[in-house]
Every structure is written in structure tokens, then in C-alpha cells.
Design an enzyme around this catalytic site. Structure first.
Site, PDB file in Angstrom:
ATOM      1  N   SER A   1       0.090   4.853   6.013  1.00  0.00           N
ATOM      2  CA  SER A   1      -1.444   4.526   5.794  1.00  0.00           C
ATOM      3  C   SER A   1      -2.072   5.446   5.175  1.00  0.00           C
ATOM      4  O   SER A   1      -2.944   5.151   4.274  1.00  0.00           O
ATOM      5  CB  SER A   1      -2.126   3.934   6.986  1.00  0.00           C
ATOM      6  OG  SER A   1      -2.003   5.127   8.102  1.00  0.00           O
TER       7      SER A   1
ATOM      8  N   LYS B   1      -5.798  -6.634   7.478  1.00  0.00           N
ATOM      9  CA  LYS B   1      -5.704  -6.022   6.058  1.00  0.00           C
ATOM     10  C   LYS B   1      -5.689  -7.062   4.791  1.00  0.00           C
ATOM     11  O   LYS B   1      -6.638  -7.687   4.536  1.00  0.00           O
ATOM     12  CB  LYS B   1      -5.032  -4.804   6.141  1.00  0.00           C
ATOM     13  CG  LYS B   1      -5.113  -3.858   7.166  1.00  0.00           C
ATOM     14  CD  LYS B   1      -4.150  -2.667   7.164  1.00  0.00           C
ATOM     15  CE  LYS B   1      -4.139  -1.825   8.441  1.00  0.00           C
ATOM     16  NZ  LYS B   1      -5.724  -1.293   8.696  1.00  0.00           N
TER      17      LYS B   1
ATOM     18  N   HIS C   1       0.543  -2.229   6.433  1.00  0.00           N
ATOM     19  CA  HIS C   1      -0.088  -2.228   5.202  1.00  0.00           C
ATOM     20  C   HIS C   1       1.018  -2.938   4.476  1.00  0.00           C
ATOM     21  O   HIS C   1       0.813  -2.688   3.079  1.00  0.00           O
ATOM     22  CB  HIS C   1      -0.118  -0.717   4.967  1.00  0.00           C
ATOM     23  CG  HIS C   1      -1.441   0.070   5.417  1.00  0.00           C
ATOM     24  ND1 HIS C   1      -2.635  -0.393   4.783  1.00  0.00           N
ATOM     25  CD2 HIS C   1      -1.468   0.680   6.588  1.00  0.00           C
ATOM     26  CE1 HIS C   1      -3.706   0.320   5.338  1.00  0.00           C
ATOM     27  NE2 HIS C   1      -2.886   0.849   6.420  1.00  0.00           N
TER      28      HIS C   1
HETATM   29  C1  PLP Z   1      -0.200   1.835   9.981  1.00  0.00           C
HETATM   30  C2  PLP Z   1      -1.153   0.855  10.735  1.00  0.00           C
HETATM   31  N1  PLP Z   1      -0.868   0.315  11.793  1.00  0.00           N
HETATM   32  C3  PLP Z   1      -1.505  -0.522  12.650  1.00  0.00           C
HETATM   33  C4  PLP Z   1      -2.998  -0.538  12.213  1.00  0.00           C
HETATM   34  C5  PLP Z   1      -4.191  -1.021  13.256  1.00  0.00           C
HETATM   35  O1  PLP Z   1      -4.251  -2.502  12.414  1.00  0.00           O
HETATM   36  P1  PLP Z   1      -5.774  -2.968  12.935  1.00  0.00           P
HETATM   37  O2  PLP Z   1      -6.605  -2.494  11.920  1.00  0.00           O
HETATM   38  O3  PLP Z   1      -5.482  -4.515  12.610  1.00  0.00           O
HETATM   39  O4  PLP Z   1      -5.943  -2.937  14.378  1.00  0.00           O
HETATM   40  C6  PLP Z   1      -3.456   0.159  11.042  1.00  0.00           C
HETATM   41  C7  PLP Z   1      -4.896   0.217  10.654  1.00  0.00           C
HETATM   42  O5  PLP Z   1      -5.377   1.230  10.543  1.00  0.00           O
HETATM   43  C8  PLP Z   1      -2.463   0.775  10.347  1.00  0.00           C
HETATM   44  O6  PLP Z   1      -2.787   1.780   9.218  1.00  0.00           O
END
Ligand code: PLP
Length: 394
Positions: free
Chosen positions: A182, A241, A210
Site C-alpha cells: 500500500s 477502496k 489494493h
Molecule cells: C494492504 C491493505 N490491507 C487492508 C487494508 C484495510 O482495508 P479497509 O480500509 O477496508 O479496512 C488496507 C487499507 O488501508 C490496506 O492498504
């Protein structure tokens, strides 16, 4: 008089301010879209994860409103008591078809999906082998599981292999990576990690938060992009997202999903999504199937913007996705760059330690399918002038 037992928190905040790392929350006064109003200023928005612009898509809005009319605004219960409505099960079935797995369980967020799943499938006698840049929700899930945590350097498959070779036989092992990282926007080495997991009999888990809606046919994610269907035991995705709404999910075998119904604590102990959320997510899947050209537009914009930043002399790291970091190293400099961009009409958040390593501070940009060329060129012009002013590029 009672003294404030939380006084140390104010001291911590003062330290952040002294270090130039204190962040005030920016507030959107308009919709989440490519150009919007933030803190009273109209800005080109490079800060959201709204890759496909679905937060404001007419079909999603209409379905959410219909669901409110039909089912009301809330579910009033956790999924396992009275909070499972037909709209939730319909979403899970559609996601399973989309991901080409037997079943799916939806969680309240991607964070809950990762943390709830890792902590449910492992216990203290197990081992987790995890990329050093995996998302915080994976790290927290590992800690909650009480399993032994072994971390390998970022994307270093040989190092992961050495760890696996050193482990005692007959221990259950989970090998876990992000599909897209991310902060740097690079891809996990899925084909090699899947082979490694097979050689060592590990459970293979990928967090495709992502990648969903961005990579693979119709946005099915990195498992589809790399042709790894059937080789990843636990796939996590998010609905927050590219899907534009809220939630996370786990895709896998029927047994995995039913086990999570019984053991994943965020699923068991937190109220389910409002029906409008589930309805909008179903609509988003329809958009992915019927309008795949929006994914192509995302990639066209990504190529244009990345080439522009590189052409200006910025360090954009190793990104392979629409997440393009502009790495400046020093934390306060990243914050200054972000602030000056904002004053110039571009919203791109500064990110520093502890979210990224010391010396790797950056401004993180994400373009969306709905940015116009004019908006992206405006942003590039702002990067050029602010970058020169701060001595980051010449
Ligand atoms: C790689 C990754 N996994 C999981 C999440 C968590 O997702 P959510 O925003 O739906 O809680 C994020 C969000 O920041 C992320 O970047």
C-alpha cells in the site's frame, strides 16, 4: 483535584509538533471525487483509494437508496444472531463467483478481515511467515493469534525459503503477503511464494486490498493477474477502496468460510453492514463486469501521471500500480511538500514514520479513472513548481 492520567498524551503530541510530524485531519466538504473541496479549498484529489470513482457512481447511489427504502438503515445485530439479511448473502455469493472460489465471508472492513482471519486460523503453536511491509491489519492479526512470527525482508523469496527450511517439521505455517503493497505500490511475488508454500505445505494467504478492482480480468486482483487461481488458500479483498463503499472479505473454500463464521471475532462480535452498503457493493461488482473500460481508464491515467512525475525528476520508487509515491526521505520535508501542494490546489498526503521507515518519507499519490487529463496536468505542474521551490527537483 484529580490529575489527568492521560497528560502524557499531550506531551507526545507536542513532540510530534516539534518534529514537524503532527497532522490535523483534513475535512472534505464535498463528495469523494477527483476534484473536490477540502478545508475550504478546491483541490485535485490524489489522496483517495477510490480508484474507479465508484464512490459517486449513479448505479451504486441508486441501489443504496433502494436498499434503505426496502430494508431500513441498519441491521441491529451481528451476523451470527439476527444481522444476516438476504442482501448480505447475495453479496457473498456474487463475490465468490467473482473471485472464482467456493465461498466468501464479508467483514465490516478489510482491517477486520485480515486481523480476524489470521487470528482465527492460527494459534500459539503455529508459525506465520510474513513480508516485512505487510499491512498493519496483518501484523495485528499475527499478534492476536499468538503464533510465532517470522518476518522476511520485503519480497525476498530466498529469505522466506531459508526461514521455512529452518522451521521444525509438522508445525502449521501460514505464508502471507500483500498482493499490492500500500505504501510503495509494488506487487508481491505471488508465483514464487505460491510455489514455496506448496513445497513446504504452508497455508498461502494474500491480502489483495489494493488489487481488487485494479488488477486482473474485470479487477479480480493479483491472483487472477498472475494466473494463481486455486493456489492461494486465503484471499482477502476490500470493498472500501476500488469498490468505493466499505467492508472486507475473505474468499476460499466453503470449510474456511464456515470456520470463520464460527471463529473470526470481528464477524462474531460486531454488527453487520447496513443493507445499503451491501447493495452498493453488489452494484459495484456489476459495474466491474459491465464497464471494464473504467479499469483501462485508470491505467491510462496511471501511466500518464507516473511518466510525468518521473520526467520531472521525482523519485517514484518501485511502484507497479496506480499508487505512486514521491519519495523525499525526510519526514518534515514530505509534510512540507504535501502542505505546499495543498496550497497550490493539489491534495496529496505526506506519509512518514511510523507508517513508512525512517528516511523513506513521501507524498503518496493515487490517480483514479475519473481524473481528467487537465486535472492530472494541473497536479504535475504543481509538483514541478513546489518540487523546485523545496529543492527536491531542479
Ligand atoms: C494492504 C491493505 N490491507 C487492508 C487494508 C484495510 O482495508 P479497509 O480500509 O477496508 O479496512 C488496507 C487499507 O488501508 C490496506 O492498504
Amino acid at each position: 483535584m484529580r490529575s489527568d492520567p492521560l497528560a502524557y498524551l499531550a506531551a507526545e503530541l507536542e513532540t510530534l509538533k516539534a518534529q514537524g510530524l503532527y497532522r490535523r485531519l483534513r475535512v472534505l466538504e464535498d463528495e469523494q471525487k477527483s476534484k473536490t473541496t477540502v478545508d475550504h479549498r478546491v483541490v485535485v484529489n490524489l489522496s483517495s483509494n477510490n480508484y474507479l470513482g465508484l464512490t459517486t457512481h449513479p448505479l451504486l447511489r441508486a441501489r443504496a437508496l433502494e436498499a434503505i427504502e426496502r430494508y431500513g438503515v441498519g441491521t441491529g445485530s451481528v451476523r451470527t444472531i439476527a444481522g444476516t439479511m438476504t442482501i448480505h448473502t447475495e453479496l457473498e455469493q456474487k463475490l465468490a463467483e467473482f473471485k472464482k472460489t467456493e465461498a466468501v465471508v464479508v467483514f465490516q472492513s478489510g482491517f477486520a478481515a485480515n486481523a480476524g482471519t489470521v487470528s482465527a486460523v492460527l494459534d500459539k503453536d503455529d508459525i506465520v511467515v510474513s513480508d516485512e511491509l505487510n499491512h498493519a491489519s496483518i501484523i495485528d492479526g499475527c499478534r492476536l493469534s499468538r503464533a510465532t512470527i517470522k518476518v522476511f525482508p520485503h519480497k525476498d523469496v530466498d529469505a522466506a525459503r531459508k526461514i521455512l527450511q529452518s522451521l521444525p517439521a509438522r508445525r502449521r505455517v501460514l505464508l502471507i503477503t500483500d498482493g499490492v503493497f500500500s505504501m510503495d505500490g509494488d506487487l508481491g511475488p505471488l508465483p514464487d511464494l505460491c510455489s514455496l508454500a506448496e513445497e513446504h505445505g504452508c497455508i498461502m494467504m494474500v491480502d489483495d486490498a489494493h488489487a481488487s478492482g485494479v488488477f486482473g480480468a474485470n479487477g479480480r486482483g493479483t491472483i487472477d493477474h498472475f494466473g494463481m487461481h486455486g493456489r492461494v488458500d486465503i484471499q482477502v479483498g476490500t470493498l472500501s477502496k476500488a469498490i468505493g463503499v466499505l467492508g472486507g472479505y475473505v474468499a476460499g473454500t466453503r470449510a474456511l468460510i464456515e470456520f470463520l463464521y464460527h471463529r473470526a471475532r470481528p464477524f462474531l462480535f460486531s454488527t453487520s453492514h447496513p443493507p445499503a452498503v451491501a447493495a452498493a457493493c453488489i452494484a459495484a461488482l456489476e459495474v466491474l463486469m459491465e464497464e471494464p473500460q473504467i479499469i483501462e481508464r485508470l491505467w491510462e491515467n496511471t501511466r500518464f501521471f507516473k511518466a510525468g512525475l518521473v520526467g520531472l525528476g521525482f523519485n517514484t520508487g518501485v511502484s507497479e500500480s496506480p499508487i505512486t509515491p514521491v519519495i523525499v526521505g525526510d519526514g518534515p520535508l514530505a509534510m512540507r511538500l504535501s502542505d505546499r501542494l495543498f496550497e497550490s490546489g493539489v491534495f496529496a498526503q505526506g506519509i512518514a514514520f511510523p507508517t513508512v521507515a525512517i528516511g523513506k518519507a513521501r507524498v503518496r499519490t493515487i490517480v483514479t479513472a475519473t481524473h481528467t487529463r487537465d486535472e492530472l496536468q494541473f497536479a504535475l505542474d504543481a509538483f514541478a513548481s513546489v518540487g523546485r521551490e523545496l529543492g527536491i527537483v531542479s
